[in-house]
Enzyme design. Structure first.
Site, PDB file in Angstrom:
ATOM      1  N   LYS A  10      -3.633   5.065  -5.171  1.00 34.83           N
ATOM      2  CA  LYS A  10      -4.437   5.111  -3.945  1.00 34.83           C
ATOM      3  C   LYS A  10      -4.722   6.557  -3.504  1.00 34.83           C
ATOM      4  CE  LYS A  10      -2.838   0.651  -2.170  1.00 34.83           C
ATOM      5  NZ  LYS A  10      -2.403  -0.074  -0.949  1.00 34.83           N
ATOM      6  N   TYR A  50     -10.149  -6.755  -0.777  1.00 37.77           N
ATOM      7  CA  TYR A  50      -9.102  -7.111   0.193  1.00 37.77           C
ATOM      8  C   TYR A  50      -9.533  -8.256   1.111  1.00 37.77           C
ATOM      9  CZ  TYR A  50      -6.078  -3.161  -1.057  1.00 37.77           C
ATOM     10  OH  TYR A  50      -5.217  -2.306  -1.710  1.00 37.77           O
ATOM     11  N   ARG A 103       6.623   3.766  -4.811  1.00 42.38           N
ATOM     12  CA  ARG A 103       6.426   3.890  -3.361  1.00 42.38           C
ATOM     13  C   ARG A 103       7.577   4.636  -2.695  1.00 42.38           C
ATOM     14  NH1 ARG A 103       4.000  -2.180  -2.424  1.00 42.38           N
ATOM     15  NH2 ARG A 103       1.790  -1.643  -2.611  1.00 42.38           N
ATOM     16  N   ASN A 113       0.352   3.756   1.058  1.00 41.92           N
ATOM     17  CA  ASN A 113       1.560   3.452   0.290  1.00 41.92           C
ATOM     18  C   ASN A 113       1.429   3.757  -1.211  1.00 41.92           C
ATOM     19  OD1 ASN A 113      -0.132   1.384  -0.346  1.00 41.92           O
ATOM     20  ND2 ASN A 113       1.248  -0.278   0.217  1.00 41.92           N
ATOM     21  N   HIS A 116      -1.078   0.158  -5.537  1.00 44.61           N
ATOM     22  CA  HIS A 116      -1.227  -1.296  -5.409  1.00 44.61           C
ATOM     23  C   HIS A 116      -0.965  -1.892  -6.781  1.00 44.61           C
ATOM     24  CE1 HIS A 116      -3.168  -5.237  -4.736  1.00 44.61           C
ATOM     25  NE2 HIS A 116      -3.665  -5.056  -5.953  1.00 44.61           N
ATOM     26  N   GLU A 127      -8.767  -9.281  -9.604  1.00 38.68           N
ATOM     27  CA  GLU A 127      -8.913  -7.858  -9.254  1.00 38.68           C
ATOM     28  C   GLU A 127      -9.559  -7.067 -10.398  1.00 38.68           C
ATOM     29  OE1 GLU A 127      -4.933  -6.819  -8.117  1.00 38.68           O
ATOM     30  OE2 GLU A 127      -5.071  -7.940  -6.230  1.00 38.68           O
TER      31      GLU A 127
HETATM   32  P1  CMP Z   1      -1.465  -3.381  -1.183  1.00 36.76           P
HETATM   33  O1  CMP Z   1      -0.448  -3.664  -2.203  1.00 36.76           O
HETATM   34  O2  CMP Z   1      -2.683  -2.639  -1.603  1.00 36.76           O
HETATM   35  O3  CMP Z   1      -1.919  -4.759  -0.504  1.00 36.76           O
HETATM   36  C1  CMP Z   1      -2.472  -4.823   0.785  1.00 36.76           C
HETATM   37  C2  CMP Z   1      -2.304  -3.551   1.547  1.00 36.76           C
HETATM   38  O4  CMP Z   1      -2.398  -3.670   2.952  1.00 36.76           O
HETATM   39  C3  CMP Z   1      -0.910  -2.999   1.309  1.00 36.76           C
HETATM   40  O5  CMP Z   1      -0.785  -2.546   0.001  1.00 36.76           O
HETATM   41  C4  CMP Z   1      -0.826  -1.961   2.404  1.00 36.76           C
HETATM   42  O6  CMP Z   1      -1.540  -0.787   2.055  1.00 36.76           O
HETATM   43  C5  CMP Z   1      -1.567  -2.679   3.521  1.00 36.76           C
HETATM   44  N1  CMP Z   1      -0.642  -3.378   4.424  1.00 36.76           N
HETATM   45  C6  CMP Z   1       0.065  -4.471   4.188  1.00 36.76           C
HETATM   46  N2  CMP Z   1       0.776  -4.830   5.256  1.00 36.76           N
HETATM   47  C7  CMP Z   1       0.483  -3.931   6.214  1.00 36.76           C
HETATM   48  C8  CMP Z   1       0.907  -3.768   7.545  1.00 36.76           C
HETATM   49  N3  CMP Z   1       1.778  -4.594   8.126  1.00 36.76           N
HETATM   50  N4  CMP Z   1       0.420  -2.730   8.235  1.00 36.76           N
HETATM   51  C9  CMP Z   1      -0.454  -1.879   7.654  1.00 36.76           C
HETATM   52  N5  CMP Z   1      -0.904  -1.980   6.373  1.00 36.76           N
HETATM   53  C10 CMP Z   1      -0.428  -2.995   5.664  1.00 36.76           C
END
Ligand code: CMP
Length: 137
Positions: A10, A50, A103, A113, A116, A127
């Site tokens: 990311k 998403y 992470r 984070n 993904h 995806e």
């Molecule tokens: P990802 O694995 O890309 O899948 C969905 C993304 O949403 C996740 O990583 C985070 O980047 C984001 N995400 C998931 N939960 C939360 C949350 N509670 N608050 C903010 N961002 C979130």
């Protein structure tokens, strides 16, 4: 069973020059790199990718973040790749996250984070088809 999964490095990890170390971690864990390409998410592409998070409190922040700089999309292959890659990246929740995961090294917040990974075979197929329609599974 040999599986393929999708990893996305990311924007925060790309900006901070962690692409190389993340790919090394993936290779050292025994994954084969099948395909790799930079991706610039647009709001349209992020809203498709998403879609399941639309309406959640963090959705707009997530889309803005994903569009803020290039990402790197990587298709990986290994025995039980989907579960193995999820283990390697670590939990989305910092309190549940194991030490030594991607992470653990590079997540800056729940949204920013670093990576993904697909959470199921169906998600991986979906995806990969969205981001890399030219790639034949
Ligand atoms: P990802 O694995 O890309 O899948 C969905 C993304 O949403 C996740 O990583 C985070 O980047 C984001 N995400 C998931 N939960 C939360 C949350 N509670 N608050 C903010 N961002 C979130």
């Amino acid at each position: 069973m040999i599986e393929q999964s999708l990893l996305i490095i990311k924007p925060n990890a790309v900006i901070h020059h962690h692409i190389g170390h993340i790919i090394s971690m993936v290779e050292e864990a025994g994954f084969k790199i099948k395909y790799i390409q930079t991706i610039q998410f647009t709001p349209e592409l992020a809203s498709v990718f998403y879609e399941m998070h639309k309406g959640k409190s963090f959705y707009d922040q997530l889309v803005n973040f994903m569009c803020s700089a290039p990402c790197v999309g990587i298709i990986v292959e290994k025995n039980n790749a989907i579960e193995g890659l999820r283990d390697l990246i670590g939990d989305v929740n910092p309190e549940e996250r194991k030490a030594g995961t991607i992470r653990d090294f590079y997540a800056e917040s729940i949204t920013e984070n670093a990576v993904h990974a697909s959470d199921s075979k169906e998600s991986a197929e979906r995806e990969i088809a969205i981001l890399f329609p030219q790639y034949l599974l």
